[in-house]
Design an enzyme around this catalytic site. Structure first.
Site, short mmCIF file in Angstrom:
data_model
loop_
_atom_site.label_atom_id
_atom_site.label_comp_id
_atom_site.label_asym_id
_atom_site.label_seq_id
_atom_site.Cartn_x
_atom_site.Cartn_y
_atom_site.Cartn_z
N HIS A 59 29.98 53.41 -44.65
CA HIS A 59 31.15 54.26 -44.90
C HIS A 59 30.82 55.36 -45.90
O HIS A 59 31.27 56.50 -45.75
CB HIS A 59 32.31 53.42 -45.47
CG HIS A 59 32.86 52.40 -44.52
ND1 HIS A 59 32.74 51.05 -44.74
CD2 HIS A 59 33.55 52.53 -43.36
CE1 HIS A 59 33.33 50.39 -43.76
NE2 HIS A 59 33.83 51.26 -42.90
N LYS A 89 27.82 53.97 -35.07
CA LYS A 89 27.66 52.55 -34.73
C LYS A 89 28.70 52.15 -33.70
O LYS A 89 28.41 51.37 -32.78
CB LYS A 89 27.80 51.66 -35.97
CG LYS A 89 27.61 50.16 -35.64
CD LYS A 89 27.68 49.30 -36.89
CE LYS A 89 29.11 49.08 -37.33
NZ LYS A 89 29.83 48.14 -36.41
N MET A 128 38.94 51.02 -42.12
CA MET A 128 39.80 49.85 -42.34
C MET A 128 39.46 49.18 -43.67
O MET A 128 39.81 48.01 -43.90
CB MET A 128 39.67 48.86 -41.19
CG MET A 128 40.23 49.39 -39.89
SD MET A 128 40.77 48.10 -38.73
CE MET A 128 39.25 47.19 -38.48
N ALA A 162 37.13 47.60 -46.86
CA ALA A 162 35.93 46.78 -47.03
C ALA A 162 34.71 47.69 -46.94
O ALA A 162 33.77 47.43 -46.20
CB ALA A 162 35.87 45.66 -46.01
#
Length: 304
Positions: A44, A156, A37, A39
């Site tokens: 990531h 996570k 998504m 940010a």
């Protein structure tokens, strides 16, 4: 016959429509998708590196999916920084960034969705009704649009990746799901886009979450009840901190079904926690190896 690509060196192409995506993926070879998504942060980037090692072409999707946000959740204030995301993707050798808008992904009211079933009603699903239906629906749409050979998800979000695996198996989707180990910031907090919401004092309180999980993992050789008790003791103290942690749930669950494990459970289990610090909701988890008390246990699965 497909053409094997070398990783992008001048920055990824940015596709905003399915047509642009198809053009960008011509001759893609073995294709990996990293759904996000945006940010983007180091967590990531670790997914991108894993994808890069496994595929000829790496696609990162950047889409803040409204279908997985409930009333009163942080859809409007969810951080968005597409130029910064593209820069990070370029640094990791990503080939294509797929950044559709909401009208592209949902051109009409979404009448047909992917039901997450009873597994999607537990823990995160109980706290956020409909959340996993939104997640699975957008993941299914991305799989259809990108047609990846494999997709990389962070561990996570343990319940999310378990549900994605179950969806791909139940619906016979030809995508291999790869789990990337949970990444932690240097202070131990699980890497998350929502960490940016925390003040310095709130972040200090939030560190009780990884401490609680570590305490629970350390008690694994004494059985499930001891794991829960050790973690809860840390969280009870954090509830009296300033600012306090407001616990949503603490659960020790089967890693495949997310059912709570019984007192006689041995083998692998997931210790999961969700809590609010100020207005920010955080999740974290650790995998523990439970063994009979006379055998002893070897905790594993934490990447802190």
């Amino acid at each position: 016959m497909t053409t094997t690509r070398t990783p992008a060196t001048s920055g990824p192409g940015v596709a905003r429509t399915p047509g642009e995506l198809r053009s960008a993926l011509a001759g893609a070879g073995r294709l990996a998708l990293v759904p996000t998504m945006g940010a983007l942060h180091e967590g990531h980037r670790s997914l991108m590196r894993l994808a890069r090692a496994e595929a000829d072409t790496v696609v990162v999707s950047v889409f803040v999916n409204p279908l997985q946000f409930g009333p009163g959740e942080d859809l409007d204030r969810y951080p968005r920084d597409l130029p910064g995301d593209v820069r990070q993707c370029a640094e990791e050798g990503v080939d294509v960034v797929f950044a559709p808008d909401t009208a592209t992904m949902y051109p009409r009211e979404q009448m047909i969705t992917v039901d997450a079933g009873t597994m999607g009603e537990r823990l995160e699903g109980a706290s956020r009704p409909g959340h996993f239906t939104g997640v699975l629906t957008v993941v299914a749409k991305l799989f259809h649009l990108v047609r990846p050979d494999l997709a990389v998800f962070g561990e996570k979000d343990a319940q999310q990746i378990a549900l994605v695996r179950r969806m791909t198996a139940d619906l016979n989707l030809p995508v291999r799901i790869v789990g990337a180990p949970l990444l932690r910031d240097p202070d131990g907090l699980a890497a998350s886009s929502r960490n940016a919401y925390l003040s310095a004092r709130e972040r200090e309180s939030a560190l009780a979450l990884p401490r609680a999980l570590s305490a629970g993992r350390a008690a694994a050789d004494r059985g499930p009840d001891a794991v829960r008790a050790a973690a809860r003791a840390v969280l009870d103290g954090a509830a009296r901190a300033i600012p306090p942690i407001a616990l949503d749930y603490l659960a020790l669950v089967d890693t495949a079904t997310f059912d709570e494990v019984g007192a006689d459970h041995t083998g692998q289990a997931c210790l999961a926690v969700a809590a609010r610090v100020g207005s920010t909701r955080l999740i974290d988890n650790v995998t523990v190896r439970l063994a009979a008390a006379d055998i002893g246990g070897t905790p594993e699965g934490d990447s802190s």
